[in-house]
Design a protein around this motif. Structure first.
Motif, PDB file in Angstrom:
ATOM      1  N   CYS A 187       0.852  -1.182   0.000  1.00 43.99           N
ATOM      2  CA  CYS A 187       0.000   0.000   0.000  1.00 43.99           C
ATOM      3  C   CYS A 187       0.893   1.239   0.000  1.00 43.99           C
ATOM      4  CB  CYS A 187      -0.885  -0.003   1.242  1.00 43.99           C
ATOM      5  SG  CYS A 187      -1.873   1.492   1.401  1.00 43.99           S
ATOM      6  N   THR A 188       0.550   2.210  -0.817  1.00 39.73           N
ATOM      7  CA  THR A 188       1.294   3.473  -0.836  1.00 39.73           C
ATOM      8  C   THR A 188       0.318   4.600  -0.521  1.00 39.73           C
ATOM      9  OG1 THR A 188       0.921   3.687  -3.201  1.00 39.73           O
ATOM     10  CG2 THR A 188       2.981   2.659  -2.526  1.00 39.73           C
ATOM     11  N   GLY A 189       0.798   5.629   0.109  1.00 41.44           N
ATOM     12  CA  GLY A 189      -0.066   6.753   0.452  1.00 41.44           C
ATOM     13  C   GLY A 189      -0.601   6.637   1.865  1.00 41.44           C
ATOM     14  N   ALA A 190      -1.846   7.055   2.062  1.00 42.28           N
ATOM     15  CA  ALA A 190      -2.473   7.053   3.388  1.00 42.28           C
ATOM     16  C   ALA A 190      -3.036   5.669   3.691  1.00 42.28           C
ATOM     17  CB  ALA A 190      -3.563   8.105   3.443  1.00 42.28           C
ATOM     18  N   CYS A 191      -2.250   4.835   4.317  1.00 41.00           N
ATOM     19  CA  CYS A 191      -2.636   3.452   4.619  1.00 41.00           C
ATOM     20  C   CYS A 191      -2.970   3.327   6.098  1.00 41.00           C
ATOM     21  CB  CYS A 191      -1.514   2.507   4.242  1.00 41.00           C
ATOM     22  SG  CYS A 191      -0.997   2.658   2.529  1.00 41.00           S
ATOM     23  N   THR A 192      -3.946   4.121   6.542  1.00 39.00           N
ATOM     24  CA  THR A 192      -4.248   4.130   7.973  1.00 39.00           C
ATOM     25  C   THR A 192      -5.721   3.943   8.294  1.00 39.00           C
ATOM     26  OG1 THR A 192      -4.391   6.535   7.893  1.00 39.00           O
ATOM     27  CG2 THR A 192      -2.266   5.591   8.563  1.00 39.00           C
ATOM     28  N   THR A 193      -6.626   4.242   7.380  1.00 33.77           N
ATOM     29  CA  THR A 193      -8.053   4.183   7.701  1.00 33.77           C
ATOM     30  C   THR A 193      -8.686   2.875   7.235  1.00 33.77           C
ATOM     31  OG1 THR A 193      -8.781   5.180   5.625  1.00 33.77           O
ATOM     32  CG2 THR A 193      -8.213   6.691   7.432  1.00 33.77           C
ATOM     33  N   HIS A 194      -9.836   2.574   7.818  1.00 33.56           N
ATOM     34  CA  HIS A 194     -10.597   1.382   7.446  1.00 33.56           C
ATOM     35  C   HIS A 194     -10.975   1.435   5.968  1.00 33.56           C
ATOM     36  CE1 HIS A 194     -14.104  -1.266   7.110  1.00 33.56           C
ATOM     37  NE2 HIS A 194     -13.603  -1.929   8.143  1.00 33.56           N
TER      38      HIS A 194
ATOM     39  N   ARG B 149      -8.814  -3.170  -4.815  1.00 28.58           N
ATOM     40  CA  ARG B 149      -7.992  -2.836  -5.990  1.00 28.58           C
ATOM     41  C   ARG B 149      -6.912  -3.875  -6.248  1.00 28.58           C
ATOM     42  NH1 ARG B 149      -7.815   2.179  -3.785  1.00 28.58           N
ATOM     43  NH2 ARG B 149      -5.682   1.829  -3.117  1.00 28.58           N
ATOM     44  N   ALA B 150      -6.284  -4.359  -5.163  1.00 30.66           N
ATOM     45  CA  ALA B 150      -5.190  -5.327  -5.303  1.00 30.66           C
ATOM     46  C   ALA B 150      -5.711  -6.738  -5.551  1.00 30.66           C
ATOM     47  CB  ALA B 150      -4.316  -5.311  -4.046  1.00 30.66           C
ATOM     48  N   ASP B 151      -7.038  -6.908  -5.503  1.00 29.05           N
ATOM     49  CA  ASP B 151      -7.664  -8.212  -5.732  1.00 29.05           C
ATOM     50  C   ASP B 151      -7.098  -9.269  -4.771  1.00 29.05           C
ATOM     51  OD1 ASP B 151      -9.498  -9.901  -6.944  1.00 29.05           O
ATOM     52  OD2 ASP B 151      -8.095 -10.530  -8.500  1.00 29.05           O
TER      53      ASP B 151
ATOM     54  N   TYR C 209      -0.164  -4.128   8.424  1.00 26.91           N
ATOM     55  CA  TYR C 209      -0.574  -2.723   8.482  1.00 26.91           C
ATOM     56  C   TYR C 209      -1.233  -2.398   9.815  1.00 26.91           C
ATOM     57  CZ  TYR C 209       0.522  -2.784   3.549  1.00 26.91           C
ATOM     58  OH  TYR C 209       1.192  -2.897   2.365  1.00 26.91           O
ATOM     59  N   PRO C 210      -1.374  -1.076  10.140  1.00 26.19           N
ATOM     60  CA  PRO C 210      -2.005  -0.678  11.400  1.00 26.19           C
ATOM     61  C   PRO C 210      -3.465  -1.142  11.482  1.00 26.19           C
ATOM     62  CG  PRO C 210      -1.273   1.261  10.149  1.00 26.19           C
ATOM     63  CD  PRO C 210      -0.913   0.056   9.360  1.00 26.19           C
TER      64      PRO C 210
END
Length: 102
Positions: free
Chosen positions: A49-56, A65-67, A77-78
């Motif tokens: 994951c790139t970018g804001a990888c913090t929210t549900h 998207r990543a299937d 991840y958090p």
């Protein structure tokens, strides 16, 4: 963990019959642990994951998207992101029931 002795073929066979001897318990335990490690490892070829990888929501959308088909990938991840990721994987897998195991 219970140790089970499995029959291993004896390399020196009697000409008239096959003689079996038990495998060494350590060999059985090592083999079983290797198989379980392979079965429990998450797939390695998943894009990070790139970018804001913090929210549900971000986790859910990334999984879609990543299937993704294996929710263990989400564990790196958090918490809110991982929870959304798991939900996304579960929803995605429900759309493809024929492609899952038993």
């Amino acid at each position: 963990m219970d140790i089970v002795l499995l029959p291993c073929p004896n390399l020196r066979r009697h000409p008239m019959r096959s003689v079996l001897k038990p495998c060494h318990p350590l060999a059985v335990a090592v083999g079983a642990s290797l198989l379980s490690a392979c079965a429990s490892a998450p797939p390695a070829n998943v894009p990070a994951c790139t970018g804001a990888c913090t929210t549900h929501t971000a986790g859910y959308e990334w999984a879609q998207r990543a299937d993704l088909q294996d929710a263990r990938v989400c564990d790196r991840y958090p918490s809110p992101f991982a929870d959304g990721c798991r939900d996304g994987v579960e929803d995605r897998n429900q759309l493809r029931p024929g492609q899952r195991g038993f």
